[in-house]
Design an enzyme around this catalytic site. Structure first.
Site, PDB file in Angstrom:
ATOM      1  N   LEU A 125       0.833  -1.197   0.000  1.00  0.00           N
ATOM      2  CA  LEU A 125       0.000   0.000   0.000  1.00  0.00           C
ATOM      3  C   LEU A 125       0.874   1.256   0.000  1.00  0.00           C
ATOM      4  O   LEU A 125       0.671   2.179  -0.779  1.00  0.00           O
ATOM      5  CB  LEU A 125      -0.890  -0.012   1.248  1.00  0.00           C
ATOM      6  CG  LEU A 125      -1.557   1.301   1.656  1.00  0.00           C
ATOM      7  CD1 LEU A 125      -2.598   1.707   0.640  1.00  0.00           C
ATOM      8  CD2 LEU A 125      -2.196   1.167   3.028  1.00  0.00           C
ATOM      9  N   PRO A 128       6.094   6.421  -1.583  1.00  0.00           N
ATOM     10  CA  PRO A 128       6.857   7.567  -1.068  1.00  0.00           C
ATOM     11  C   PRO A 128       5.949   8.726  -0.641  1.00  0.00           C
ATOM     12  O   PRO A 128       6.253   9.435   0.309  1.00  0.00           O
ATOM     13  CB  PRO A 128       7.744   7.953  -2.249  1.00  0.00           C
ATOM     14  CG  PRO A 128       7.944   6.667  -2.998  1.00  0.00           C
ATOM     15  CD  PRO A 128       6.668   5.894  -2.832  1.00  0.00           C
ATOM     16  N   TRP A 156       8.553   0.423   2.009  1.00  0.00           N
ATOM     17  CA  TRP A 156       8.302  -0.154   3.340  1.00  0.00           C
ATOM     18  C   TRP A 156       7.398  -1.388   3.270  1.00  0.00           C
ATOM     19  O   TRP A 156       6.473  -1.544   4.072  1.00  0.00           O
ATOM     20  CB  TRP A 156       7.702   0.898   4.299  1.00  0.00           C
ATOM     21  CG  TRP A 156       8.665   2.025   4.533  1.00  0.00           C
ATOM     22  CD1 TRP A 156       8.522   3.321   4.150  1.00  0.00           C
ATOM     23  CD2 TRP A 156       9.949   1.936   5.181  1.00  0.00           C
ATOM     24  NE1 TRP A 156       9.636   4.039   4.506  1.00  0.00           N
ATOM     25  CE2 TRP A 156      10.512   3.217   5.143  1.00  0.00           C
ATOM     26  CE3 TRP A 156      10.665   0.884   5.775  1.00  0.00           C
ATOM     27  CZ2 TRP A 156      11.775   3.493   5.680  1.00  0.00           C
ATOM     28  CZ3 TRP A 156      11.915   1.162   6.298  1.00  0.00           C
ATOM     29  CH2 TRP A 156      12.448   2.456   6.254  1.00  0.00           C
ATOM     30  N   GLN A 337      15.383  -0.624  31.914  1.00  0.00           N
ATOM     31  CA  GLN A 337      15.795   0.139  33.094  1.00  0.00           C
ATOM     32  C   GLN A 337      16.163  -0.815  34.244  1.00  0.00           C
ATOM     33  O   GLN A 337      17.156  -0.593  34.944  1.00  0.00           O
ATOM     34  CB  GLN A 337      14.649   1.073  33.518  1.00  0.00           C
ATOM     35  CG  GLN A 337      14.998   2.056  34.604  1.00  0.00           C
ATOM     36  CD  GLN A 337      15.990   3.126  34.151  1.00  0.00           C
ATOM     37  OE1 GLN A 337      16.157   3.356  32.963  1.00  0.00           O
ATOM     38  NE2 GLN A 337      16.674   3.726  35.092  1.00  0.00           N
ATOM     39  N   GLY A 341      22.863  -1.046  33.230  1.00  0.00           N
ATOM     40  CA  GLY A 341      23.898  -0.968  32.186  1.00  0.00           C
ATOM     41  C   GLY A 341      23.937  -2.211  31.322  1.00  0.00           C
ATOM     42  O   GLY A 341      24.186  -2.132  30.106  1.00  0.00           O
ATOM     43  N   GLU A 364       1.446  -0.329  10.050  1.00  0.00           N
ATOM     44  CA  GLU A 364       0.037  -0.743  10.010  1.00  0.00           C
ATOM     45  C   GLU A 364      -0.891   0.264  10.686  1.00  0.00           C
ATOM     46  O   GLU A 364      -1.853  -0.099  11.355  1.00  0.00           O
ATOM     47  CB  GLU A 364      -0.117  -2.157  10.605  1.00  0.00           C
ATOM     48  CG  GLU A 364       0.705  -3.172   9.804  1.00  0.00           C
ATOM     49  CD  GLU A 364       0.508  -4.605  10.229  1.00  0.00           C
ATOM     50  OE1 GLU A 364      -0.606  -4.968  10.609  1.00  0.00           O
ATOM     51  OE2 GLU A 364       1.489  -5.357  10.162  1.00  0.00           O
ATOM     52  N   GLU A 368      -0.760   7.942  15.628  1.00  0.00           N
ATOM     53  CA  GLU A 368      -1.533   9.150  15.295  1.00  0.00           C
ATOM     54  C   GLU A 368      -2.724   8.790  14.399  1.00  0.00           C
ATOM     55  O   GLU A 368      -3.835   9.304  14.603  1.00  0.00           O
ATOM     56  CB  GLU A 368      -0.622  10.173  14.604  1.00  0.00           C
ATOM     57  CG  GLU A 368       0.451  10.783  15.510  1.00  0.00           C
ATOM     58  CD  GLU A 368       1.609   9.832  15.844  1.00  0.00           C
ATOM     59  OE1 GLU A 368       1.790   8.818  15.127  1.00  0.00           O
ATOM     60  OE2 GLU A 368       2.331  10.103  16.818  1.00  0.00           O
TER      61      GLU A 368
HETATM   62  N1  COS Z   1     -13.167  -0.945   6.536  1.00  0.00           N
HETATM   63  C1  COS Z   1     -13.955  -0.823   5.435  1.00  0.00           C
HETATM   64  N2  COS Z   1     -14.173   0.381   4.807  1.00  0.00           N
HETATM   65  C2  COS Z   1     -13.553   1.462   5.319  1.00  0.00           C
HETATM   66  C3  COS Z   1     -12.709   1.396   6.442  1.00  0.00           C
HETATM   67  C4  COS Z   1     -12.535   0.124   7.064  1.00  0.00           C
HETATM   68  N3  COS Z   1     -11.760   0.000   8.143  1.00  0.00           N
HETATM   69  N4  COS Z   1     -12.247   2.636   6.705  1.00  0.00           N
HETATM   70  C5  COS Z   1     -12.762   3.454   5.781  1.00  0.00           C
HETATM   71  N5  COS Z   1     -13.555   2.754   4.942  1.00  0.00           N
HETATM   72  C6  COS Z   1     -14.324   3.276   3.823  1.00  0.00           C
HETATM   73  C7  COS Z   1     -15.264   4.379   4.310  1.00  0.00           C
HETATM   74  O1  COS Z   1     -16.498   3.835   4.740  1.00  0.00           O
HETATM   75  C8  COS Z   1     -15.428   5.221   3.070  1.00  0.00           C
HETATM   76  O2  COS Z   1     -16.390   4.620   2.227  1.00  0.00           O
HETATM   77  P1  COS Z   1     -17.389   5.525   1.320  1.00  0.00           P
HETATM   78  O3  COS Z   1     -16.489   6.267   0.379  1.00  0.00           O
HETATM   79  O4  COS Z   1     -18.271   4.536   0.640  1.00  0.00           O
HETATM   80  O5  COS Z   1     -18.095   6.438   2.267  1.00  0.00           O
HETATM   81  C9  COS Z   1     -14.065   5.130   2.387  1.00  0.00           C
HETATM   82  O6  COS Z   1     -13.453   3.922   2.892  1.00  0.00           O
HETATM   83  C10 COS Z   1     -13.168   6.302   2.702  1.00  0.00           C
HETATM   84  O7  COS Z   1     -13.104   6.412   4.116  1.00  0.00           O
HETATM   85  P2  COS Z   1     -12.498   7.697   4.831  1.00  0.00           P
HETATM   86  O8  COS Z   1     -13.158   8.912   4.275  1.00  0.00           O
HETATM   87  O9  COS Z   1     -12.504   7.482   6.307  1.00  0.00           O
HETATM   88  O10 COS Z   1     -10.993   7.658   4.283  1.00  0.00           O
HETATM   89  P3  COS Z   1      -9.842   8.609   4.634  1.00  0.00           P
HETATM   90  O11 COS Z   1      -8.988   8.718   3.451  1.00  0.00           O
HETATM   91  O12 COS Z   1     -10.365   9.883   5.231  1.00  0.00           O
HETATM   92  O13 COS Z   1      -9.072   7.775   5.775  1.00  0.00           O
HETATM   93  C11 COS Z   1      -7.363   7.454   7.409  1.00  0.00           C
HETATM   94  C12 COS Z   1      -8.235   8.435   6.619  1.00  0.00           C
HETATM   95  C13 COS Z   1      -6.184   8.244   7.930  1.00  0.00           C
HETATM   96  C14 COS Z   1      -8.145   6.871   8.553  1.00  0.00           C
HETATM   97  C15 COS Z   1      -6.901   6.297   6.483  1.00  0.00           C
HETATM   98  O14 COS Z   1      -6.295   6.819   5.324  1.00  0.00           O
HETATM   99  C16 COS Z   1      -5.938   5.373   7.188  1.00  0.00           C
HETATM  100  O15 COS Z   1      -6.331   4.483   7.949  1.00  0.00           O
HETATM  101  N6  COS Z   1      -4.638   5.583   6.939  1.00  0.00           N
HETATM  102  C17 COS Z   1      -3.591   4.722   7.498  1.00  0.00           C
HETATM  103  C18 COS Z   1      -3.218   3.692   6.539  1.00  0.00           C
HETATM  104  C19 COS Z   1      -2.180   2.789   7.106  1.00  0.00           C
HETATM  105  O16 COS Z   1      -2.413   2.096   8.073  1.00  0.00           O
HETATM  106  N7  COS Z   1      -0.992   2.817   6.481  1.00  0.00           N
HETATM  107  C20 COS Z   1       0.081   1.975   6.871  1.00  0.00           C
HETATM  108  C21 COS Z   1       0.186   0.853   5.930  1.00  0.00           C
HETATM  109  S1  COS Z   1       1.495  -0.163   6.469  1.00  0.00           S
HETATM  110  S2  COS Z   1       0.794  -1.884   6.240  1.00  0.00           S
END
Ligand code: COS
Length: 380
Positions: A125, A128, A156, A337, A341, A364, A368
């Protein structure tokens, strides 16, 4: 401590514990020092059914539940964070999108060998410019006859190089903004134009390989579209919910491993003529560590059970991930801790735990991002 596990769950837990103590622990330090991928241990995990523990038998797995998968990851994480992460990335992030969104043909071709542990999986997913902003993907997939042509890159990505199958995201409709217009694809290692970078030089988790993927006009058959066109974001979000349970199992396991090390050390280490465990400065730390681990483990099994019952658990998974990763880092800090040492030296295992644990607050879904998800639910 009792967690009301079933006989089957206790059997799986004992099998994982024996494997961790007898086969994983003795080689962990050397693997970490050499930054070596634990191929032999991963093969043993396949034999023991750990690489498809919660995948139904029909699809090559052991047919156990999510709680059982947590038990396996926890036991292994007590002694080796890298191996726990390899299993987490394969089982939850790799296999689960296939299980939930794959059709019969895709599951037969890709999920069965993955669940049997014959083919390791990765999930791609992050890019950059798209990490926490999961909808910010710049990788594109354009339909050309019977194939999608993929261009872009990922970074990553856990299990790079060793994985044979990658689940990746790409933008399939450039006219759609943000999380819309993204699709998921199944990509086989060795497809022309698909290359894998060198493992990143990381602070810890040295035996787990993480790095970049590059797509240069990679032609993926149309039938490898996973789930519906332009609906990939939800497939990924659901996979991340699963991943947040698995990585929390890792956090609970590592915290327990660090507590076990601290208890053993505190009973043995003498200062002022007695074991340091007899001082409240030490024993109260041990008490707090135990209390935090026990409460987090209880919540971990609750969220895993919600997943098993088919309930919605997105908010709970975010609470669990945020709390367990921060709890783990704090517990490991206390354990170091207590080691004084010695804990700061390479000769003691707690030094490795300390380096390994920080990733839990980042991968994951950062702490934040988890707070964004939780506060969104609180304020809804
Ligand atoms: N399961 C199923 N559907 C989901 C969901 C979930 N957990 N979370 C969001 N959705 C759906 C929403 O219902 C929405 O659907 P509709 O468009 O039909 O309304 C759509 O996805 C978009 O959701 P949202 O508006 O909440 O998306 P955002 O882009 O605002 O999400 C965050 C913001 C930050 C919460 C999201 O981008 C996120 O979780 N980012 C972190 C990703 C991550 O963990 N990255 C690390 C990967 S390393 S493996």
């Amino acid at each position: 401590m009792s967690y009301f596990l079933s006989e089957e769950q206790i059997l799986i837990q004992n099998t994982a514990r024996d494997f961790a103590i007898n086969e994983v622990k003795p080689v962990t330090k050397e693997l970490d020092e050499k930054h070596e991928f634990p191929t032999a241990l991963v093969n043993r995990c396949a034999e023991l059914g750990f690489l498809g523990v919660s995948i139904p038998e029909k699809w090559g797995g052991a047919g156990a539940d999510c709680v059982s998968e947590c038990l396996v990851i926890e036991e292994i994480a007590k002694v080796n964070g890298s191996l726990a992460l390899i299993i987490d990335a394969h089982c939850s992030l790799g296999c689960m999108p296939l299980l939930h969104a794959g059709n019969e043909a895709q599951k037969t071709k890709y999920l069965i060998p993955a669940a049997k542990g014959e083919k390791i999986m990765s999930f791609g997913l992050t890019e950059p410019t798209a990490g926490s902003d999961a909808g910010g993907t710049k990788t594109t997939a354009v339909l050309d006859g019977d194939h999608y042509v993929i261009n872009g890159s990922k970074c990553w990505i856990t299990n790079i190089g060793v994985s044979k199958t990658y689940i990746i995201t790409a933008k399939t409709d450039l006219g759609m903004k943000g999380s819309r217009g993204i699709s998921a694809f199944i990509l086989e290692a060795g497809t022309p134009g698909f290359t894998v970078g060198e493992p990143e030089k990381k602070m810890g988790l040295n035996s787990s390989y993480t790095g970049e993927l590059f797509f240069n006009n990679v032609r993926v058959p149309k039938e490898n579209l996973l789930g519906e066109l332009n609906q990939g974001f939800k497939v990924f979000m659901q996979g991340l919910d699963e991943g947040r349970i698995a990585i929390s199992a890792m956090a609970v396991g590592m915290a327990q491993g660090a507590l076990d090390l601290a208890v053993a050390y505190a009973k043995e280490r003498q200062q002022f003529g007695k074991p340091i465990a007899s001082f409240q400065g030490t024993s109260f730390k041990l008490a707090e560590m135990q209390a935090n681990i026990d409460l987090t483990r209880t919540y971990l099994y609750r969220v895993a059970k919600m997943r098993d019952l088919g309930m919605k658990y997105t908010t709970e998974a975010a609470i669990l991930k945020m709390f367990s990763s921060e709890m783990c880092v704090n517990v490991i800090d206390k354990s170091l801790q207590i080691h004084g040492g010695n804990g700061y030296s390479k000769g003691f295992d707690i030094e490795r735990f300390y380096r390994d644990a920080k990733l839990l607050m980042i991968g994951e879904g950062t702490s934040e991002v988890c707070r964004i998800v939780i506060s969104g639910a609180v304020l809804a």
